[in-house]
Design a protein around this motif. Sequence first.
Motif, mmCIF file in Angstrom:
data_model
loop_
_atom_site.group_PDB
_atom_site.id
_atom_site.type_symbol
_atom_site.label_atom_id
_atom_site.label_comp_id
_atom_site.label_asym_id
_atom_site.label_seq_id
_atom_site.Cartn_x
_atom_site.Cartn_y
_atom_site.Cartn_z
ATOM 1 N N GLU A 130 0.828 -1.207 0.000
ATOM 2 C CA GLU A 130 0.000 0.000 0.000
ATOM 3 C C GLU A 130 0.862 1.257 0.000
ATOM 4 O O GLU A 130 0.535 2.236 -0.666
ATOM 5 C CB GLU A 130 -0.922 0.009 1.226
ATOM 6 N N TRP A 131 1.965 1.226 0.747
ATOM 7 C CA TRP A 131 2.801 2.416 0.790
ATOM 8 C C TRP A 131 3.432 2.698 -0.566
ATOM 9 O O TRP A 131 3.511 3.846 -1.001
ATOM 10 C CB TRP A 131 3.894 2.284 1.849
ATOM 11 N N PHE A 132 3.896 1.675 -1.249
ATOM 12 C CA PHE A 132 4.474 1.882 -2.574
ATOM 13 C C PHE A 132 3.419 2.416 -3.551
ATOM 14 O O PHE A 132 3.733 3.225 -4.430
ATOM 15 C CB PHE A 132 5.084 0.580 -3.094
ATOM 16 N N HIS A 133 2.176 1.980 -3.394
ATOM 17 C CA HIS A 133 1.108 2.529 -4.241
ATOM 18 C C HIS A 133 0.830 3.987 -3.887
ATOM 19 O O HIS A 133 0.532 4.802 -4.780
ATOM 20 C CB HIS A 133 -0.162 1.688 -4.093
ATOM 21 N N ILE A 134 0.891 4.334 -2.603
ATOM 22 C CA ILE A 134 0.721 5.740 -2.210
ATOM 23 C C ILE A 134 1.790 6.598 -2.860
ATOM 24 O O ILE A 134 1.508 7.674 -3.419
ATOM 25 C CB ILE A 134 0.774 5.869 -0.675
ATOM 26 N N LEU A 156 -4.194 1.098 5.072
ATOM 27 C CA LEU A 156 -3.166 1.131 6.114
ATOM 28 C C LEU A 156 -3.761 1.525 7.459
ATOM 29 O O LEU A 156 -3.410 0.960 8.499
ATOM 30 C CB LEU A 156 -2.059 2.110 5.727
ATOM 31 N N TYR A 157 -4.672 2.487 7.445
ATOM 32 C CA TYR A 157 -5.280 2.949 8.692
ATOM 33 C C TYR A 157 -6.134 1.854 9.325
ATOM 34 O O TYR A 157 -6.173 1.715 10.554
ATOM 35 C CB TYR A 157 -6.120 4.196 8.436
ATOM 36 N N ALA A 158 -6.794 1.062 8.496
ATOM 37 C CA ALA A 158 -7.633 -0.019 9.013
ATOM 38 C C ALA A 158 -6.798 -1.071 9.734
ATOM 39 O O ALA A 158 -7.290 -1.759 10.641
ATOM 40 C CB ALA A 158 -8.421 -0.669 7.872
ATOM 41 N N ARG A 159 -5.527 -1.210 9.374
ATOM 42 C CA ARG A 159 -4.627 -2.175 10.016
ATOM 43 C C ARG A 159 -3.702 -1.498 11.027
ATOM 44 O O ARG A 159 -2.716 -2.097 11.468
ATOM 45 C CB ARG A 159 -3.790 -2.907 8.964
ATOM 46 N N ASN A 160 -4.014 -0.238 11.381
ATOM 47 C CA ASN A 160 -3.215 0.529 12.339
ATOM 48 C C ASN A 160 -1.771 0.675 11.873
ATOM 49 O O ASN A 160 -0.828 0.663 12.664
ATOM 50 C CB ASN A 160 -3.248 -0.125 13.728
ATOM 51 N N ARG A 161 -1.584 0.845 10.563
ATOM 52 C CA ARG A 161 -0.251 0.997 9.986
ATOM 53 C C ARG A 161 0.113 2.457 9.741
ATOM 54 O O ARG A 161 1.242 2.749 9.398
ATOM 55 C CB ARG A 161 -0.186 0.247 8.645
ATOM 56 N N ILE A 162 -0.834 3.350 9.884
ATOM 57 C CA ILE A 162 -0.561 4.769 9.645
ATOM 58 C C ILE A 162 -1.111 5.569 10.797
ATOM 59 O O ILE A 162 -2.223 5.322 11.274
ATOM 60 C CB ILE A 162 -1.177 5.242 8.298
ATOM 61 N N LYS A 163 -0.307 6.480 11.307
ATOM 62 C CA LYS A 163 -0.721 7.356 12.395
ATOM 63 C C LYS A 163 -0.514 8.799 11.960
ATOM 64 O O LYS A 163 -0.125 9.079 10.830
ATOM 65 C CB LYS A 163 0.060 7.048 13.669
ATOM 66 N N SER A 171 -7.575 5.460 -0.965
ATOM 67 C CA SER A 171 -7.913 4.062 -0.673
ATOM 68 C C SER A 171 -6.750 3.334 -0.023
ATOM 69 O O SER A 171 -6.936 2.540 0.913
ATOM 70 C CB SER A 171 -8.321 3.352 -1.970
ATOM 71 N N SER A 172 -5.532 3.581 -0.497
ATOM 72 C CA SER A 172 -4.354 2.924 0.087
ATOM 73 C C SER A 172 -4.132 3.394 1.517
ATOM 74 O O SER A 172 -3.803 2.599 2.406
ATOM 75 C CB SER A 172 -3.115 3.211 -0.772
ATOM 76 N N TYR A 173 -4.312 4.688 1.763
ATOM 77 C CA TYR A 173 -4.200 5.192 3.129
ATOM 78 C C TYR A 173 -5.262 4.566 4.029
ATOM 79 O O TYR A 173 -4.996 4.240 5.195
ATOM 80 C CB TYR A 173 -4.342 6.712 3.145
ATOM 81 N N THR A 174 -6.465 4.418 3.508
ATOM 82 C CA THR A 174 -7.541 3.815 4.293
ATOM 83 C C THR A 174 -7.212 2.383 4.671
ATOM 84 O O THR A 174 -7.461 1.933 5.800
ATOM 85 C CB THR A 174 -8.863 3.856 3.505
#
Length: 655
Positions: A458-462, A503-510, A498-501
């Motif tokens: 997801e981060w690479f897609h962001i 990551l956020y759903a898996r608590n990967r982005i703060k 969508s990619s940020y969402t």
Amino acid sequence: MSEASTSSSSPLVPRRHRRGLTRIAAACERCRRRKQKCDGRTPTCGACETAGASCIQSGRLVVHQSNSERDALRSQLKHLQQQHNSLLQQFDQLRAEVPRRDSGSVSDVLSKGTLTMVPSVLQQHDRALNSDIPYFGRILRPTFSRRSTVRNLDWSALSSAWDLWGDDAVPTHVHQASFVPVDFDVNAYRSLVDTFFDGRWPYLPVLHRPSFTSKHLTPFLSKSTTSPISNFMVNMVCAIAATEKSWLQHEDGQSHRAFFSRAVQDLHIVMGIDDLECVQCLLLLCMYGHNEPQSVNMWYTTSLALQLAIGTDLHRKESLTGQSLLCTEMSKRVFWCSYVMSCNMAINMGRPLGIHESDITTPLPLPLADDQLSDSCIHPSLSQTAISQVPDTSAFIHIIQLRKINAAIYQSFHSIGRCTNDSQGLDSLRTRYFSELNQWLMTAPRYPRPFCTFQTNEWFHIAFHHAMLSLYRPSRAIPMPSSEDLRICMESAIGLISSYTSLYARNRIKYTFVAIHSLFMAAVAMLYALRASPPLRQELTHPVVQTNIVTFLTLFRGISNGRAVGKKCCRIIERLGNSILSLFDDVTIPSAEVDTEFQSWFGLQTHTFPAATENQRGGLLDNETPQFSEIDLPWADLFVEGIDMGSTDVSGFFC
């Protein structure tokens, strides 16, 4: 009352000697032989002085030592004297070398097999001179601050972040309360260090973990050193990691600020140490600034780190000649970390790049883990595979390659002096960069079990969607994108959100400054594309667009963590979103692919009409300009807020 009861009830009184009787430790030899009282005076007692006799002190006061013990002490004293003389010579030699350490100092020091040998001696001398002098420089000023003269400037020269972040300030009590939680022990410190190297190191490997542990962390935890450099590095690493650790929220989320406050107490010492370590410390400050941009002046600090790296020739491959594998790789990592951060800030703030790619000859780091740097002094021959090891630098290398593409796009399309008279050449450049970005995404390293955000797909897609937005959004070279360009912008914006969402759903982005900024600009780009291209609105429906807006607002509120800038951005997107949704009531077939009237003024007015007068700006501020319909008033307000699609780059940061 009996005598026994009287004695038991009265307090115990210490027994006193008779008046005039003075006891001494030992009488002199003459008084002992004569069995007379001796007053113990030295070097001659009173009795011997009166008699005019020689006074010899008693042997009872002399500590007798064997010959072997005496010889051992003399040998130890001689060894310490030799060691002292050796250290004095080394200090004088190092002090004499300091004025000559202009260009080759880092390589000379690293070639001796240590990264911190020179500061270890010089710091003791500097600390004695400067330990009471605090740091009051620009590093600790806010990145974005309100300036009274901004309204009189050409707005297209400023990025949106100036106004959006101008109201976001660090609480005043933070600097006064530098208290770490009371339950913090050695294990808690080690846990934070692990979090740093697992979560932030893959993105910016500014430190060598084994060296950091042995030279800074272990002495710091054992309290066997008072080195301000160790204090600074350990506290900064903990401050960065504390922003990632949700379990620290029991301290009202202030733990990272407490560590930061402790670290900057030694910042004045950091600014005087060897260049390589100084760059590392500055980069740690920048990593913390990603979360707290108002505590660290990101533009100044990233620029300073890059200039120090260039000043020691880390951008030249010639400076690596003859170095060990550890020294070579750390020199490359430190330079490229400086490049990545400086490039991000320059592009994000619409300012010149710190260095051009054509001026860089040093190669990229090898995809090695920290432990592999100490195993051999020979450069291994490696071939990067599709499946990468978690602790290696594969992700970092891929980030560098993207930053190079970002910098090329920025220079070609968004540079302040870019003209629009070569449309054919610009189309060719777009095709080339489009191909490079797709190739970059396809060759991204794959991590079976990513430990941090920067190793996820997801981060690479962001990162990919950010670059696509920068390539196809309105720019100085192409101020009025075509309908197909706007379609790509909208798709990339939706893909980014969508990619940020995910990551956020898996608590990967703060919460980070860069996530807030990139998400906001992606939402603006999506709504801009829908407003400027009627055919795009025809392909979507009111519920679909409304869902996309709600998704963004939910995500944005989740990661903004109650920040003032988050609330302000949400209000802006809500107003823009409502204006876009009102357009879906119009069911007529659009007569044009692009609304050129809308494109001609929004975000491009100031550099389309560089001599804009105060009356023109006043009309905009007072909503007196006749071409602004009621639907477009939120867009006019957005322009008043300082958002300029022609000057603000959406590629931003990725943290």
